[in-house]
Design an enzyme around this catalytic site. Structure first.
Site, PDB file in Angstrom:
ATOM      1  N   HIS A   1      46.392 -39.266  -2.911  1.00  0.00           N
ATOM      2  CA  HIS A   1      46.886 -38.084  -3.611  1.00  0.00           C
ATOM      3  C   HIS A   1      46.005 -37.725  -4.798  1.00  0.00           C
ATOM      4  CE1 HIS A   1      50.146 -39.908  -1.313  1.00  0.00           C
ATOM      5  NE2 HIS A   1      50.399 -38.667  -0.988  1.00  0.00           N
TER       6      HIS A   1
ATOM      7  N   CYS B   1      54.366 -22.800   0.784  1.00  0.00           N
ATOM      8  CA  CYS B   1      55.373 -22.325   1.731  1.00  0.00           C
ATOM      9  C   CYS B   1      55.168 -23.030   3.070  1.00  0.00           C
ATOM     10  CB  CYS B   1      55.239 -20.828   1.944  1.00  0.00           C
ATOM     11  SG  CYS B   1      55.458 -19.900   0.431  1.00  0.00           S
TER      12      CYS B   1
END
Ligand code: GLN
Ligand code: ZN
Length: 763
Positions: free
Chosen positions: A701, A523
């Site tokens: 990543h 979020c």
């Protein structure tokens, strides 16, 4: 033909992560093995029940269901149509299989993730191939329909056109090739929904407001595809009434005419980002229920009710009936204003989060059907609150406006780039193939603990600053030891690269609980840009000059660019985005100049979100790219030619914006090279890019430590595309999500690779 009664008030969809992110917490603890599936399902069911009740209490006569998701609605759709990539079949438990597709496992690569249209939500990209065999699995939608009960429950599914438009083919078959087989699955779905008692179904086709279908070689135009798919689905004998929904923009009269020419009962349009005028060109709408999205579902501003009512009145005669809704799902806004105790009354009065938007929809539906007088009190209160927006001194600051109006072209330009390069080289004395990093270093537990302690009042600001300084000491020392050439301070003091600046600039408000789902359980809390942007004092100079005082090597000042700040905020709707971008640009410009005055010779202005605001329609793209580039240049062109400006871009395929990247005219651009360093460089060469460039040679990543040989090879390949005096050596993004050990090992190899390549590069 369906006999379902028309509805009058609804919303396209709702937030689902929980008013206090309950679902996020429940899923993450399930992942960690701390709770079992039953407790996760209980939390999820509780949230769904609360939402259904909230919508019924708001007075809606049709309630969206199946808008819940454990991760993502595109993944849910892939499963519903039997098109989950086959590699996940090895996971036997259905929920674990679902999460494996979303996040991967030790042996399985997850589905790719990408942006959902031009929102900040990210969906999982379905993988299709010649082997895809569509088949219906209606378990989830039927369960959520049954759970909600009642004839008002309206299942929502993503439509076949949008599903295919957003999927990717993993072989050379076209993703649209088996559209008939896919539509057959929707045909069966309609039968199942009817059997289960659904009177309406909402089929979402936001792809129809883009050029994706028109641009796909393998199919006819979007209008033809839409016409044939919905002619077929509306021809199903036993089915609920069909509401085809479009949102995020204007589908255009041709597409609407094609849809209206089929037997579907209702068509939804976004009248905030699309236009009511389009509807006048669609005569066959007169037999349909028009679901008019007049309450903005993706921004947080209070609706001007009189204006929205006027829009509704203006389209009333064009359709058989009009229902009021949001412009799109309210998934994209926070749950409620209620927890925002730090809002002043004016600002509170201008805002509407999801709960408040439900009220607006209900009020508008009453006004449309019973007359404005029936809800006069609500209209008056709303108008009074909004009126203060015109007079609040924070909204229009004369000094900012005058300064912006006086900006001239030459303030966007620096000296000739090759001369700049020479002047900077003389000042900085860097080796060939200089090494650097993107800004952040691992966010250690010491940093997180300090931030938490400050928030709880356990330590004061001075102690917090001391701890951050000690982090900077460590990061500078590490970089010295590793032998990097251009150092960074590591960004320990930044919670987030946008919020950090928003908290310091006037014109922004940082919410306390305004969380929205970005993807899965992640979020974000976008700041709200409500007024003119004023920088009261330098924002980063103390930190950067502190770091510079610890080393003789150049330390790079680190700023976030105007487009990225805009892209990751809720932006004011009372002026063009361009003007907001330029106001932010002026603040960043002043910061650059202050850093320069403080002796900083290298400044990086990050624009990872450059591609994110790209409009959905091709025709609108050039205008956007022009102002985006200009605002970056406005923010960076205030410094002398001896000051080196860097920028950093990531998170995307750069194809459509590659020309804009060159136009930014940064001295050095570090760029995520998702494919290979070489390909990015070739693309840049093709648009005449002549400045410094650092294609990422270390993929941050993944926790994997890239070897010296591997990075040496990448650099050698890169040298075939750019001369040595323009090539930089760096990772492909910031290091904040990584661990100290892997970062240290990787950077050691990176420096070694640069050293290995330099002798030959010099020759
Ligand atoms: N300077 C930022 C960092 O290193 C850039 C982050 C990003 O590209 N998203 O964290
Ligand atoms: Zn990045």
């Amino acid at each position: 033909m369906s006999q379902a009664p028309d509805f009058t008030a609804t919303v396209d969809g709702t937030p689902r992560i929980g008013p206090n992110r309950e679902l996020k917490r429940a899923i993450e603890s399930y992942w960690k093995g701390q709770t079992d599936r039953a407790s996760l399902e209980k939390v999820a069911a509780g949230l769904r029940a609360d939402t259904t009740k909230q919508l019924r209490d708001a007075g809606f006569d049709s309630i969206p269901v199946n808008t819940f998701s454990y991760y993502d609605q595109m993944l849910d759709t892939a499963i519903m149509v039997g098109a989950l990539a086959p590699r996940f079949a090895s996971v036997s438990d259905d929920l674990d299989r679902y999460f494996a597709a979303a996040r991967g496992t030790a042996d399985l690569t997850p589905l790719e993730m990408t942006k959902w249209f031009d929102t900040n939500y990210h969906y999982l990209v379905p993988e299709l191939s010649a082997d895809t065999a569509y088949s219906l699995d209606a378990t989830k939608v039927l369960a959520e329909l049954a759970e909600a009960g009642g004839a008002d429950a309206r299942p929502v599914v993503i439509g076949p056109i949008t599903f295919l438009a957003l999927a990717k083919s993993t072989d050379d078959t076209s993703r649209f090739e088996k559209i008939d087989e896919l539509v057959e699955v929707y045909d069966q779905l309609l039968g199942k929904l009817a059997e289960a008692g659904a009177t309406w179904v909402q089929i979402d086709e936001p792809a129809l407001v883009t050029d994706i279908v028109d641009n796909a070689d393998e199919v006819a135009t979007a209008a033809e595809v839409a016409g044939s798919v919905y002619a077929r689905l509306s021809g199903v004998a036993n089915r609920p009434a069909i509401f085809v929904n479009t949102y995020f923009g204007d589908p255009g009269a041709t597409v609407l005419e094609a849809l209206a020419g089929t037997g579907v009962e209702a068509i939804g349009v976004d009248l905030v980002y699309g236009s009511a005028d389009t509807l006048k060109k669609v005569p066959s709408l007169s037999s349909k229920l028009l679901v008019a999205g007049v309450v903005n579902g993706r921004n947080i501003w209070r609706t001007d009710l009189d204006k929205a009512l006027a829009t509704l009145e203006s389209v009333k005669g064009l359709a058989r009936a009009v229902a009021v809704s949001t412009s799109c799902s309210t998934l994209h806004v926070p749950y409620s204003l209620e927890p925002e105790t730090e809002l002043d009354d004016n600002l509170r009065g201008w805002l509407a989060f999801a709960a408040e938007k439900f009220g607006e929809v209900a009020t508008l539906a009453t006004a449309l059907n019973k007359g404005r007088d029936a809800v006069k009190k609500e209209f008056d209160a709303s108008a009074a609150a909004l009126a203060t927006r015109a007079t609040d001194p924070r909204v229009k600051v004369a000094a900012v406006r005058e300064r912006l109006a006086a900006v001239s072209e030459d303030q966007l330009a620096r000296g000739e780039s090759q001369a700049r390069l020479a002047a900077q080289q003389e000042r900085l004395g860097l080796p060939l193939l200089p090494t650097t990093t993107i800004g952040s270093y691992p966010q250690t537990s010491a940093i997180r603990n300090a931030r938490a302690a400050l928030r709880k009042g356990e330590i004061d600001e001075a102690e917090y600053n001391n701890r951050m300084r000690s982090e900077i000491d460590d990061v500078i020392e590490l970089q010295e030891q590793l032998g990097l050439d251009v150092l960074v301070h590591g960004e320990p003091e930044r919670n987030d690269m946008v919020q950090y600046f928003a908290e310091q600039l006037d014109g922004f408000f940082a919410t306390q609980n305004g969380w929205v789902q970005s993807y899965g359980t992640r979020c974000v809390r976008p700041p709200i840009l409500f007024g003119d942007v004023v920088r009261q004092q330098p924002m980063t100079v103390d930190w950067i000059t502190y770091a510079q005082s610890k080393t003789k090597k150049p330390v790079k000042g680190m700023l976030t660019g105007p487009v990225t700040i805009l892209a990751w905020s809720f932006v004011r709707d009372d002026q063009p985005e361009k003007d907001s971008a330029n106001q932010i640009a002026l603040a960043i410009r002043d910061e650059c100049v202050d850093l320069e005055k403080a002796g900083i010779g290298v400044i990086q202005v990050d624009e990872p979100a450059l591609r994110e605001l790209l409009p959905l329609r091709d025709a609108d793209k050039p205008e956007y790219l022009k102002w985006a580039v200009d605002s970056f240049r406005l923010s960076t062109a205030g410094v002398e030619d001896t000051t080196q400006i860097h920028t950093h871009l990531c998170y995307s395929e750069f194809g459509e914006v590659i020309g804009a990247i060159a136009d930014l005219d940064a001295d050095v651009t570090s760029i995520e090279a998702a494919r290979s360093a070489m390909e990015v460089l070739d693309d840049l060469n093709a648009v005449g890019f002549k400045n410094g460039v650092g294609p990422g040679v270390y993929d941050i990543h993944s926790p994997r430590v890239p070897s010296t040989e591997e990075m040496t090879k990448s650099l050698q390949a890169a040298l075939k595309a750019v001369p040595a005096n323009r090539l930089w050596v760096n990772p492909d993004c910031g290091l904040k999500t990584r661990g100290n050990e892997e970062v240290t090992a990787s950077l050691r190899n990176l420096v070694d690779a640069a050293k290995a390549v330099r002798p030959a590069a010099k020759a």
